[in-house]
Design an enzyme around this catalytic site. Structure first.
Site, PDB file in Angstrom:
ATOM      1  N   LYS A  99      88.807 -58.410 -16.050  1.00 13.07           N
ATOM      2  CA  LYS A  99      88.408 -58.494 -14.642  1.00 13.07           C
ATOM      3  C   LYS A  99      86.902 -58.742 -14.615  1.00 13.07           C
ATOM      4  CE  LYS A  99      86.684 -55.995 -11.536  1.00 13.07           C
ATOM      5  NZ  LYS A  99      85.785 -56.926 -10.837  1.00 13.07           N
ATOM      6  N   GLU A 104      79.944 -48.739 -21.224  1.00  8.02           N
ATOM      7  CA  GLU A 104      78.541 -49.086 -21.461  1.00  8.02           C
ATOM      8  C   GLU A 104      77.902 -49.077 -20.086  1.00  8.02           C
ATOM      9  OE1 GLU A 104      75.449 -50.886 -21.249  1.00  8.02           O
ATOM     10  OE2 GLU A 104      76.349 -52.744 -22.010  1.00  8.02           O
ATOM     11  N   CYS A 155      70.808 -53.552 -18.788  1.00  9.36           N
ATOM     12  CA  CYS A 155      70.876 -52.082 -18.948  1.00  9.36           C
ATOM     13  C   CYS A 155      69.867 -51.587 -19.963  1.00  9.36           C
ATOM     14  CB  CYS A 155      72.267 -51.671 -19.417  1.00  9.36           C
ATOM     15  SG  CYS A 155      73.526 -52.186 -18.285  1.00  9.36           S
ATOM     16  N   GLU A 192      67.577 -46.554 -12.557  1.00  8.39           N
ATOM     17  CA  GLU A 192      67.339 -47.932 -12.984  1.00  8.39           C
ATOM     18  C   GLU A 192      66.928 -48.793 -11.800  1.00  8.39           C
ATOM     19  OE1 GLU A 192      70.132 -49.959 -16.341  1.00  8.39           O
ATOM     20  OE2 GLU A 192      71.126 -49.028 -14.667  1.00  8.39           O
TER      21      GLU A 192
HETATM   22  C1  SIN Z   1      73.603 -55.123 -20.641  1.00  4.65           C
HETATM   23  O1  SIN Z   1      72.676 -55.245 -19.881  1.00  4.65           O
HETATM   24  O2  SIN Z   1      74.575 -54.425 -20.341  1.00  4.65           O
HETATM   25  C2  SIN Z   1      73.675 -55.824 -21.985  1.00  4.65           C
HETATM   26  C3  SIN Z   1      72.381 -56.211 -22.527  1.00  4.65           C
HETATM   27  C4  SIN Z   1      72.466 -56.749 -23.940  1.00  4.65           C
HETATM   28  O3  SIN Z   1      73.541 -56.986 -24.483  1.00  4.65           O
HETATM   29  O4  SIN Z   1      71.406 -56.918 -24.525  1.00  4.65           O
END
Ligand code: SIN
Length: 535
Positions: free
Chosen positions: A231, A306, A340, A437
């Site tokens: 998805k 994640e 992230c 964040e």
């Molecule tokens: C992400 O922002 O979730 C992944 C970043 C990355 O793979 O470097």
């Protein structure tokens, strides 16, 4: 240039296409003959030209993929996919829900019995075909990523290389799923350990890396013998659909890889509730991750998550200033701050604070903002209006509580969801911008005195994905790396992601690891076989 640094550091193997269009970000104005409107018209024409090319190469798919068939939503509903740089509608895609998801799960379930029984070599060579096709189409896929996500074309093409590298890596790992023979405690018994695929996997992926996050999940899943329902984000489904088309072309059988998109809640609920889905893998917000984890409890699925980070980037007095600037810039401004692992708090020791903030602000000032298709642009738009509003509210909160705006601090004059690359000094860890964040091109800088204080501030968060330190002391780099409660630590390096290393977080940043040999574990069950009467 940050894009170039990212490209060189992570994707040395992949060359980059340069767009021939050059649009100046100095164009301004609001009336219908204004340069900004001309710019918009030019951008729309460019979108149209790329869309036409993608259509003729078969890579612009707009239906979901169920059991190897491109499928409309059963009620005919569609949703528009927009270019965040221009607002143009790129395409309308099927808006699916519960029924389509249930059918996609059934297709994956049926395909599992065949796919899981192929030899590892067979699965591996089909994955390698997919890898080759992704690279063959890297420019078109890169353009598609830029159109629907907004990141600069070089960075988008870099993402195709990055995503493809997971498919290549796991094509190789498919052949290395080893079991064990355990010395028995009884002489007439033999004890074995087999590793077997978990079954149907639901992969829920984000908009910030529309290809790489799919590849990082689907690569190991298929390598292990699992089948998948993907998805993708409703904001960026087109890249996922194009990748799925290439998967079909590469010999991955119908039903092994399915794609449904549309109503996130209905699809998510159908995936979590189904007893046939044995694993959920998700990249996205912590809030949604917690809901999926709770939803998966009822059927006791494996879950890997994640989730969000709040990365500290610690610059010590003894750091090489140039290395620290380059690294902080790279980790903060990759994908306009929308990853992230982007530095969310730049902690600078008091002895180097003034020098660092001055040199860092100068470097940030040189970042070119604009449509990702334009030459030289390293900062594209944010994904949507809500993202800009969030950034604005975090900046406002910090400034109202005494932080100092050193650069930027407002929407960019290009309009849409463009935001000025921003540096804020004298930030305190209690401020919203340091607690959550920001997911945008804003660098909050905090001052600290001692190593202990830096570690305390860095760990003072529920997140624990990535952290960065800049120091010339080997002893300190070990000491601080060990003390940081984070899954990933970059030492004198701002770009740490690669297919060969484990990616994942401590605390509320998630569960499990993606990429690397560890990235296979979550898709495998361990089976112990005890054979008696062997004496
Ligand atoms: C992400 O922002 O979730 C992944 C970043 C990355 O793979 O470097």
């Amino acid at each position: 240039m940050i894009t170039t640094m990212f490209a060189r550091t992570i994707h040395r193997r992949f060359s980059f296409h340069h767009s021939s269009i050059s649009l100046s970000n100095s164009l301004r104005g609001n009336n219908s003959h204004s340069p900004t409107n001309l710019l918009r018209r030019e951008m729309s024409m460019e979108t149209e030209r790329i869309v036409d090319r993608l259509k003729s190469s078969g890579l612009l798919q707009t239906k979901g993929l169920i059991g190897g068939k491109w499928t409309d939503a059963y009620d005919g509903k569609t949703i528009e996919v927009n270019n965040p740089a221009s607002g143009d509608v790129i395409a309308s895609v099927a808006c699916m829900g519960e029924r389509e998801t249930k059918d996609a799960i059934s297709s994956a379930y049926d395909a599992f019995s065949h796919w899981s029984k192929l030899t590892a070599n067979d699965r591996s060579s089909r994955l390698r075909n997919w890898y080759n096709l992704l690279l063959q189409h890297k420019e078109e896929l890169g353009q598609l990523i830029t159109l629907e996500q907004g990141k600069p074309l070089k960075e988008a093409i870099g993402e195709v290389g990055y995503g493809a590298s997971f498919i290549e890596f796991f094509a190789e790992e498919a052949k290395r799923i080893y079991g064990d023979i355990i010395p028995s405690t009884l002489s007439d018994r033999r004890l074995f350990v087999l590793k077997q695929p978990v079954g149907v996997v639901a992969a829920i992926t984000p908009w910030n890396f529309p290809l790489a996050m799919i590849a990082r999940k689907v690569g190991p899943a298929l390598a292990c013998g699992c089948t998948v329902v993907i998805k993708p984000s409703e904001l960026t489904p087109l890249t996922a659909l194009a990748a799925a088309e290439l998967a079909l072309q590469s010999g991955i059988p119908p039903g092994v890889l399915n794609v449904v998109m549309g109503d996130a809640i209905k699809i998510g609920t159908a995936l979590t509730e189904s007893p046939q889905v044995r694993k959920i893998t998700f990249t996205g917000s912590t809030a949604v991750g917690k809901k999926l984890m709770a939803g998966a409890a009822d059927t006791v699925k494996k879950v890997s998550l994640e989730l969000g980070g709040n990365a500290p980037c610690i610059v010590f007095d003894d750091a090489d200033l140039e290395v620290a600037i380059k690294g902080s810039l790279a980790t903060k401004f990759r994908n306009s701050g929308q990853t992230c692992v982007c530095a969310n708090r730049i902690l600078v020791q008091e002895g180097i604070y003034e020098k660092f903030t001055k040199a860092f602000s100068d470097a940030v000032q040189n970042l070119k903002v604009g449509n990702g298709l334009s030459e030289g642009v390293s900062q594209g738009p944010l994904i949507n209006e809500a993202a800009v509003k969030k950034v604005e509210s975090f900046v406002e909160d910090a400034v109202s509580k005494g932080a100092k705006l050193l650069l930027g601090g407002k929407r960019h004059s290009l309009g849409m969801s463009f935001y000025e690359p921003t540096v804020i000094g004298d930030v305190k860890n209690e401020m919203l911008i340091a607690q959550q964040e920001v997911f945008g091109p804003v660098a909050p800088v905090l001052r600290f005195k001692t190593e202990e204080e830096a570690i305390q501030i860095a760990n003072d968060t529920n997140a624990g994905l990535a952290a960065y330190i800049f120091t010339n002391s080997i002893k300190r780099s070990w000491r601080v790396s060990e003390a940081l409660e984070y899954g990933i630590v970059g030492v004198n390096e701002g770009l740490v992601s690669t297919e060969v290393a484990p990616f994942g977080g401590f605390k509320q940043s998630g569960l499990g690891r993606e990429g690397s040999k560890y990235g296979m574990d979550d898709y495998l069950e361990i089976k112990y076989i005890c054979m008696g009467n062997m004496g």
